[in-house]
Design a protein around this motif. Structure first.
Motif, PDB file in Angstrom:
ATOM      1  N   GLU A  20      15.831 -27.897  66.224  1.00 29.68           N
ATOM      2  CA  GLU A  20      16.232 -28.805  67.515  1.00 29.68           C
ATOM      3  C   GLU A  20      14.738 -29.256  68.184  1.00 29.68           C
ATOM      4  OE1 GLU A  20      19.395 -28.864  71.434  1.00 29.68           O
ATOM      5  OE2 GLU A  20      18.512 -26.835  70.735  1.00 29.68           O
ATOM      6  N   VAL A  21      14.930 -30.425  68.481  1.00 28.77           N
ATOM      7  CA  VAL A  21      13.809 -30.932  69.148  1.00 28.77           C
ATOM      8  C   VAL A  21      14.454 -31.507  70.551  1.00 28.77           C
ATOM      9  CG1 VAL A  21      12.047 -32.701  69.120  1.00 28.77           C
ATOM     10  CG2 VAL A  21      12.664 -31.771  66.958  1.00 28.77           C
ATOM     11  N   VAL A  22      13.614 -31.250  71.562  1.00 32.08           N
ATOM     12  CA  VAL A  22      14.079 -31.358  72.889  1.00 32.08           C
ATOM     13  C   VAL A  22      12.682 -32.235  73.764  1.00 32.08           C
ATOM     14  CG1 VAL A  22      14.864 -30.899  75.039  1.00 32.08           C
ATOM     15  CG2 VAL A  22      15.622 -29.543  72.950  1.00 32.08           C
ATOM     16  N   ILE A  23      12.871 -33.264  73.992  1.00 35.30           N
ATOM     17  CA  ILE A  23      11.713 -34.157  74.671  1.00 35.30           C
ATOM     18  C   ILE A  23      12.293 -34.179  76.292  1.00 35.30           C
ATOM     19  CG2 ILE A  23      10.359 -36.227  74.711  1.00 35.30           C
ATOM     20  CD1 ILE A  23      11.335 -36.700  71.825  1.00 35.30           C
ATOM     21  N   LEU A  24      11.281 -33.772  77.148  1.00 35.13           N
ATOM     22  CA  LEU A  24      11.516 -33.634  78.441  1.00 35.13           C
ATOM     23  C   LEU A  24      10.371 -34.353  79.316  1.00 35.13           C
ATOM     24  CD1 LEU A  24      12.892 -29.982  78.685  1.00 35.13           C
ATOM     25  CD2 LEU A  24      14.259 -31.867  79.090  1.00 35.13           C
ATOM     26  N   PRO A  25      10.475 -34.485  80.687  1.00 34.86           N
ATOM     27  CA  PRO A  25       9.691 -35.120  81.367  1.00 34.86           C
ATOM     28  C   PRO A  25       8.060 -34.611  81.383  1.00 34.86           C
ATOM     29  CG  PRO A  25      11.593 -35.602  82.509  1.00 34.86           C
ATOM     30  CD  PRO A  25      11.795 -34.715  81.306  1.00 34.86           C
ATOM     31  N   GLY A  26       8.272 -33.221  81.565  1.00 33.13           N
ATOM     32  CA  GLY A  26       7.185 -32.652  81.786  1.00 33.13           C
ATOM     33  C   GLY A  26       7.277 -30.921  81.668  1.00 33.13           C
ATOM     34  N   THR A  27       6.042 -30.138  82.126  1.00 31.42           N
ATOM     35  CA  THR A  27       6.180 -28.668  81.841  1.00 31.42           C
ATOM     36  C   THR A  27       6.960 -28.135  82.740  1.00 31.42           C
ATOM     37  OG1 THR A  27       4.461 -28.591  83.516  1.00 31.42           O
ATOM     38  CG2 THR A  27       3.865 -28.744  81.198  1.00 31.42           C
ATOM     39  N   GLU A  28       7.580 -28.567  83.869  1.00 35.18           N
ATOM     40  CA  GLU A  28       8.208 -27.799  84.764  1.00 35.18           C
ATOM     41  C   GLU A  28       9.888 -28.061  84.213  1.00 35.18           C
ATOM     42  OE1 GLU A  28      10.284 -28.594  89.305  1.00 35.18           O
ATOM     43  OE2 GLU A  28       8.509 -29.516  88.860  1.00 35.18           O
ATOM     44  N   GLY A  64      11.836 -40.216  67.657  1.00 36.16           N
ATOM     45  CA  GLY A  64      12.103 -39.724  69.149  1.00 36.16           C
ATOM     46  C   GLY A  64      13.309 -40.091  69.734  1.00 36.16           C
ATOM     47  N   GLU A  65      13.675 -41.286  69.452  1.00 40.40           N
ATOM     48  CA  GLU A  65      14.909 -41.690  70.370  1.00 40.40           C
ATOM     49  C   GLU A  65      16.096 -40.932  69.843  1.00 40.40           C
ATOM     50  OE1 GLU A  65      15.147 -43.675  73.001  1.00 40.40           O
ATOM     51  OE2 GLU A  65      13.108 -43.504  72.887  1.00 40.40           O
ATOM     52  N   TYR A  66      16.207 -40.606  68.358  1.00 40.46           N
ATOM     53  CA  TYR A  66      17.378 -39.900  67.980  1.00 40.46           C
ATOM     54  C   TYR A  66      17.094 -38.294  68.674  1.00 40.46           C
ATOM     55  CZ  TYR A  66      19.968 -36.890  64.980  1.00 40.46           C
ATOM     56  OH  TYR A  66      20.981 -36.097  64.529  1.00 40.46           O
ATOM     57  N   TYR A  67      16.170 -37.851  68.823  1.00 38.13           N
ATOM     58  CA  TYR A  67      16.023 -36.679  69.638  1.00 38.13           C
ATOM     59  C   TYR A  67      16.703 -36.524  70.879  1.00 38.13           C
ATOM     60  CZ  TYR A  67      12.838 -35.831  65.348  1.00 38.13           C
ATOM     61  OH  TYR A  67      12.561 -35.763  64.241  1.00 38.13           O
ATOM     62  N   ARG A  68      16.215 -37.505  71.488  1.00 41.77           N
ATOM     63  CA  ARG A  68      16.558 -37.856  72.913  1.00 41.77           C
ATOM     64  C   ARG A  68      17.978 -37.904  73.154  1.00 41.77           C
ATOM     65  NH1 ARG A  68      11.737 -40.933  72.787  1.00 41.77           N
ATOM     66  NH2 ARG A  68      10.077 -39.880  74.010  1.00 41.77           N
ATOM     67  N   GLU A  69      18.632 -38.631  72.185  1.00 40.05           N
ATOM     68  CA  GLU A  69      20.040 -39.015  72.270  1.00 40.05           C
ATOM     69  C   GLU A  69      20.850 -37.638  71.859  1.00 40.05           C
ATOM     70  OE1 GLU A  69      23.357 -41.766  69.739  1.00 40.05           O
ATOM     71  OE2 GLU A  69      21.266 -42.107  69.575  1.00 40.05           O
ATOM     72  N   THR A  70      20.236 -37.007  70.880  1.00 42.62           N
ATOM     73  CA  THR A  70      21.058 -35.893  70.511  1.00 42.62           C
ATOM     74  C   THR A  70      21.170 -34.935  71.473  1.00 42.62           C
ATOM     75  OG1 THR A  70      20.127 -36.154  68.389  1.00 42.62           O
ATOM     76  CG2 THR A  70      20.885 -33.875  68.793  1.00 42.62           C
ATOM     77  N   TYR A  71      19.907 -34.669  72.310  1.00 46.93           N
ATOM     78  CA  TYR A  71      19.871 -33.633  73.423  1.00 46.93           C
ATOM     79  C   TYR A  71      20.989 -34.035  74.536  1.00 46.93           C
ATOM     80  CZ  TYR A  71      18.406 -30.357  76.952  1.00 46.93           C
ATOM     81  OH  TYR A  71      18.416 -29.412  77.736  1.00 46.93           O
ATOM     82  N   ALA A  72      20.775 -35.406  74.898  1.00 47.15           N
ATOM     83  CA  ALA A  72      21.578 -35.864  76.026  1.00 47.15           C
ATOM     84  C   ALA A  72      23.272 -35.820  75.789  1.00 47.15           C
ATOM     85  CB  ALA A  72      21.232 -37.364  76.225  1.00 47.15           C
ATOM     86  N   THR A  73      23.294 -35.751  74.545  1.00 49.25           N
ATOM     87  CA  THR A  73      25.017 -35.565  73.999  1.00 49.25           C
ATOM     88  C   THR A  73      25.426 -34.449  73.728  1.00 49.25           C
ATOM     89  OG1 THR A  73      24.745 -36.534  71.730  1.00 49.25           O
ATOM     90  CG2 THR A  73      25.137 -38.157  73.585  1.00 49.25           C
ATOM     91  N   LYS A  74      24.463 -33.139  73.954  1.00 39.90           N
ATOM     92  CA  LYS A  74      24.582 -31.995  73.379  1.00 39.90           C
ATOM     93  C   LYS A  74      25.735 -31.169  74.205  1.00 39.90           C
ATOM     94  CE  LYS A  74      22.372 -27.697  72.159  1.00 39.90           C
ATOM     95  NZ  LYS A  74      20.968 -27.242  72.074  1.00 39.90           N
ATOM     96  N   PRO A  75      26.708 -30.429  73.647  1.00 43.54           N
ATOM     97  CA  PRO A  75      27.792 -29.754  74.688  1.00 43.54           C
ATOM     98  C   PRO A  75      26.536 -28.798  75.654  1.00 43.54           C
ATOM     99  CG  PRO A  75      28.253 -29.919  72.311  1.00 43.54           C
ATOM    100  CD  PRO A  75      26.884 -30.222  72.541  1.00 43.54           C
ATOM    101  N   GLU A  76      26.905 -28.657  76.880  1.00 42.22           N
ATOM    102  CA  GLU A  76      26.352 -27.927  77.787  1.00 42.22           C
ATOM    103  C   GLU A  76      26.418 -26.404  77.335  1.00 42.22           C
ATOM    104  OE1 GLU A  76      26.516 -27.576  82.630  1.00 42.22           O
ATOM    105  OE2 GLU A  76      26.600 -29.559  81.872  1.00 42.22           O
ATOM    106  N   TRP A  77      27.334 -25.955  76.990  1.00 41.33           N
ATOM    107  CA  TRP A  77      27.700 -24.594  76.765  1.00 41.33           C
ATOM    108  C   TRP A  77      26.711 -24.046  75.753  1.00 41.33           C
ATOM    109  CZ3 TRP A  77      28.943 -23.930  71.525  1.00 41.33           C
ATOM    110  CH2 TRP A  77      29.654 -24.872  70.877  1.00 41.33           C
ATOM    111  N   GLN A  78      26.178 -25.057  74.961  1.00 40.65           N
ATOM    112  CA  GLN A  78      25.353 -24.609  73.613  1.00 40.65           C
ATOM    113  C   GLN A  78      24.089 -24.248  73.985  1.00 40.65           C
ATOM    114  OE1 GLN A  78      25.162 -28.160  70.819  1.00 40.65           O
ATOM    115  NE2 GLN A  78      26.055 -26.730  69.369  1.00 40.65           N
ATOM    116  N   GLY A  79      23.362 -24.427  75.208  1.00 42.21           N
ATOM    117  CA  GLY A  79      22.076 -23.802  75.419  1.00 42.21           C
ATOM    118  C   GLY A  79      21.034 -24.391  74.656  1.00 42.21           C
ATOM    119  N   ILE A  80      19.796 -23.834  74.427  1.00 42.34           N
ATOM    120  CA  ILE A  80      19.057 -24.171  73.235  1.00 42.34           C
ATOM    121  C   ILE A  80      18.869 -22.887  72.211  1.00 42.34           C
ATOM    122  CG2 ILE A  80      17.611 -25.354  74.930  1.00 42.34           C
ATOM    123  CD1 ILE A  80      15.703 -22.995  74.873  1.00 42.34           C
TER     124      ILE A  80
END
Length: 261
Positions: free
Chosen positions: A2-10, A245-261
């Protein structure tokens, strides 16, 4: 993977800390894998904040370090045992002796490596392993060319790794040890969940190879593609060379919240 792209280190630190907090809530005796370097520092800060707030306890947990320099004096500030104590172990409530690392000062280094492998196995294995990645694609100190099935052993550091790590030795590359003890790629792959953190444009090519390149000892981290539960957390700069990259962003954005990482 799973690849998760986020704005920054925080944001990355919060997500990793959430995973560890949830793990310890379910299994207070869980075994963590601790990495050094710059990548996990924000995670350790977030965990320490949550401990101070009473949200998380490590009192029943155990932890194993990824690697250690060979030959640094026991009191050297950059000995990884001391770094881990300073950055996380001494800031939370790990029990005495609960955090272990390979012994880079052992008289018999092969025996120390074998003993470390046994200790990890006897603990039941690492539940969640934090990882960083080097600019040349190494994880722990498994330099390019490392066997994909390797176990804990002594390794010679490349010039690139020593130059990268000179920032921890006042910029003096000659002060960086030439040898280390490191968990092997096979050892790391035994962990139940791998969580790799990479930030900054200087990691972008290593990340591209890790996520989208072929599995090869030339880029050791690519072995993670064969892991059943591997999470790669990136900031925008580290993700900048990914083709999907866009696919990884879309996948994470639509991931069920209960799954976590």
């Amino acid at each position: 993977m799973e690849v998760v792209i986020l704005p920054g280190t925080e944001q990355i630190a919060v997500l990793v800390a959430d995973a560890i907090e949830n793990l310890l809530a379910d299994r207070p005796e869980a075994v963590l894998g601790l990495a050094t370097g710059s990548s996990p520092l924000a995670v350790y800060d977030e965990l320490a904040r949550r401990y101070d707030a009473g949200r998380i306890s490590f009192a029943r947990a155990r932890a194993f370090m990824l690697d250690e320099y060979v030959g640094l004096p026991a009191d050297h500030p950059e000995l990884y045992r001391n770094v881990i104590e300073r950055e996380i172990a001494g800031r939370v409530d790990f029990a005495e002796g609960a955090v272990q690392g390979p012994d880079g000062l052992a008289a018999d280094l092969p025996a120390a490596c074998a003993a470390y492998e046994r200790a990890i196995a006897e603990s039941g294995g690492v539940d969640l392993q934090i990882l960083g990645i080097g600019t040349d694609g190494h994880i722990a100190f498994n330099e390019p060319g490392s066997s994909l099935a390797s176990r804990t052993r002594i390794k010679t550091l490349t010039g690139q790794t020593r130059r990268d790590n000179a920032r921890f030795f006042d910029g003096d590359v000659d002060a960086v040890p030439q040898h280390c003890l490191t968990q092997g790629l096979g050892t790391i792959m035994d962990a139940h969940h791998l969580v790799l953190v990479a930030t900054g444009e200087n990691k972008a090519e290593a990340v591209r190879q890790l996520v989208e390149g072929p599995v090869s000892a030339t880029w050791p981290a690519t072995i993670m593609q064969h892991h059943q539960h591997a999470t790669v957390l990136l900031d925008e700069a580290a993700a900048s060379r990914l083709e999907r990259g866009e696919y990884y962003r879309e996948t994470y954005a639509t991931k069920p919240e209960w799954q976590g990482i």
